[in-house]
Design a protein around this motif. Structure first.
Motif, short mmCIF file in Angstrom:
data_model
loop_
_atom_site.label_atom_id
_atom_site.label_comp_id
_atom_site.label_asym_id
_atom_site.label_seq_id
_atom_site.Cartn_x
_atom_site.Cartn_y
_atom_site.Cartn_z
N ASP A 36 0.80 -1.23 0.00
CA ASP A 36 0.00 0.00 0.00
C ASP A 36 0.84 1.28 0.00
O ASP A 36 0.29 2.38 0.02
CB ASP A 36 -0.97 0.01 1.19
N GLU A 37 2.14 1.15 -0.09
CA GLU A 37 3.04 2.31 -0.10
C GLU A 37 3.04 2.97 -1.48
O GLU A 37 3.04 2.30 -2.51
CB GLU A 37 4.45 1.84 0.25
N SER A 38 3.07 4.29 -1.50
CA SER A 38 3.12 5.04 -2.75
C SER A 38 4.39 4.69 -3.53
O SER A 38 5.49 4.76 -2.99
CB SER A 38 3.10 6.54 -2.46
N LEU A 39 4.22 4.31 -4.79
CA LEU A 39 5.38 4.01 -5.63
C LEU A 39 6.24 5.25 -5.83
O LEU A 39 7.47 5.18 -5.80
CB LEU A 39 4.94 3.43 -6.96
N GLU A 40 5.59 6.39 -6.02
CA GLU A 40 6.32 7.63 -6.21
C GLU A 40 7.14 7.98 -4.96
O GLU A 40 8.32 8.31 -5.06
CB GLU A 40 5.36 8.77 -6.55
N ALA A 41 6.53 7.89 -3.80
CA ALA A 41 7.23 8.19 -2.55
C ALA A 41 8.38 7.22 -2.31
O ALA A 41 9.37 7.57 -1.67
CB ALA A 41 6.26 8.18 -1.38
N ALA A 42 8.25 6.00 -2.81
CA ALA A 42 9.30 4.99 -2.65
C ALA A 42 10.45 5.20 -3.62
O ALA A 42 11.45 4.49 -3.56
CB ALA A 42 8.70 3.60 -2.83
N GLY A 43 10.31 6.16 -4.54
CA GLY A 43 11.38 6.46 -5.48
C GLY A 43 11.24 5.78 -6.83
O GLY A 43 12.18 5.79 -7.62
N ILE A 44 10.09 5.20 -7.10
CA ILE A 44 9.86 4.58 -8.41
C ILE A 44 9.65 5.69 -9.43
O ILE A 44 8.69 6.45 -9.35
CB ILE A 44 8.64 3.64 -8.37
N ASP A 45 10.58 5.79 -10.39
CA ASP A 45 10.47 6.82 -11.42
C ASP A 45 9.76 6.26 -12.66
O ASP A 45 9.31 5.11 -12.66
CB ASP A 45 11.85 7.39 -11.76
N SER A 46 9.67 7.07 -13.70
CA SER A 46 8.91 6.67 -14.89
C SER A 46 9.52 5.44 -15.57
O SER A 46 8.79 4.59 -16.08
CB SER A 46 8.79 7.83 -15.87
N MET A 47 10.85 5.33 -15.57
CA MET A 47 11.47 4.17 -16.20
C MET A 47 11.20 2.90 -15.40
O MET A 47 10.95 1.84 -15.97
CB MET A 47 12.98 4.39 -16.36
N ALA A 48 11.24 3.00 -14.08
CA ALA A 48 10.93 1.84 -13.24
C ALA A 48 9.46 1.46 -13.39
O ALA A 48 9.12 0.27 -13.42
CB ALA A 48 11.28 2.14 -11.79
N LEU A 49 8.59 2.46 -13.49
CA LEU A 49 7.17 2.18 -13.68
C LEU A 49 6.94 1.47 -15.01
O LEU A 49 6.14 0.53 -15.09
CB LEU A 49 6.37 3.48 -13.61
N LEU A 50 7.68 1.86 -16.04
CA LEU A 50 7.58 1.19 -17.33
C LEU A 50 8.00 -0.28 -17.19
O LEU A 50 7.36 -1.17 -17.77
CB LEU A 50 8.44 1.89 -18.38
N ARG A 51 9.02 -0.55 -16.41
CA ARG A 51 9.43 -1.95 -16.18
C ARG A 51 8.31 -2.74 -15.49
O ARG A 51 8.09 -3.90 -15.81
CB ARG A 51 10.71 -2.01 -15.35
N ILE A 52 7.61 -2.10 -14.57
CA ILE A 52 6.48 -2.76 -13.91
C ILE A 52 5.39 -3.05 -14.93
O ILE A 52 4.82 -4.14 -14.95
CB ILE A 52 5.94 -1.91 -12.75
N PHE A 53 5.10 -2.09 -15.80
CA PHE A 53 4.07 -2.29 -16.83
C PHE A 53 4.45 -3.42 -17.78
O PHE A 53 3.60 -4.21 -18.18
CB PHE A 53 3.82 -1.01 -17.62
N LEU A 54 5.73 -3.49 -18.16
CA LEU A 54 6.19 -4.56 -19.04
C LEU A 54 6.08 -5.91 -18.34
O LEU A 54 5.72 -6.92 -18.96
CB LEU A 54 7.63 -4.31 -19.49
N PHE A 55 6.37 -5.94 -17.04
CA PHE A 55 6.21 -7.16 -16.26
C PHE A 55 4.74 -7.59 -16.23
O PHE A 55 4.43 -8.77 -16.40
CB PHE A 55 6.75 -6.96 -14.84
#
Length: 95
Positions: A36-55
């Protein structure tokens, strides 16, 4: 990639799978996040988010539509899990 199972994916199962991916591949050792932790607050940037989407595409068999890229759907692992459980094809695998 294993053959998909014919069943609906459940949010808790998706959360476990996504959390394992994020904490193993994106977060630094000793800095694991909670579902439930915010991805943005955890330091997940747009490139890391793209990796999550690809996963998600690889694991659950669909791409997140542009119009669905809103904080309610992608703001945390739990939000992503609920979204995936609603949108994944019935034959998607969560293992």
């Amino acid at each position: 990639m294993p053959a998909p199972r014919s069943r609906h994916v459940k949010a808790p199962d998706v959360a476990e799978t996504l959390l394992a991916f994020v904490n193993t591949h994106l977060m630094a050792d000793g800095h694991a996040i909670q579902a439930d932790e915010s991805l943005e607050a955890a330091g997940i940037d747009s490139m890391a988010l793209l990796r999550i989407f690809l996963f998600i595409e690889s694991e659950f068999g669909f791409w997140i539509a542009d119009e669905d890229l809103v904080p309610d759907n992608v703001g945390s692992v739990m939000a992503l899990s609920r979204y995936v459980s609603r949108k994944a094809p019935a034959s998607a695998s969560s293992s």
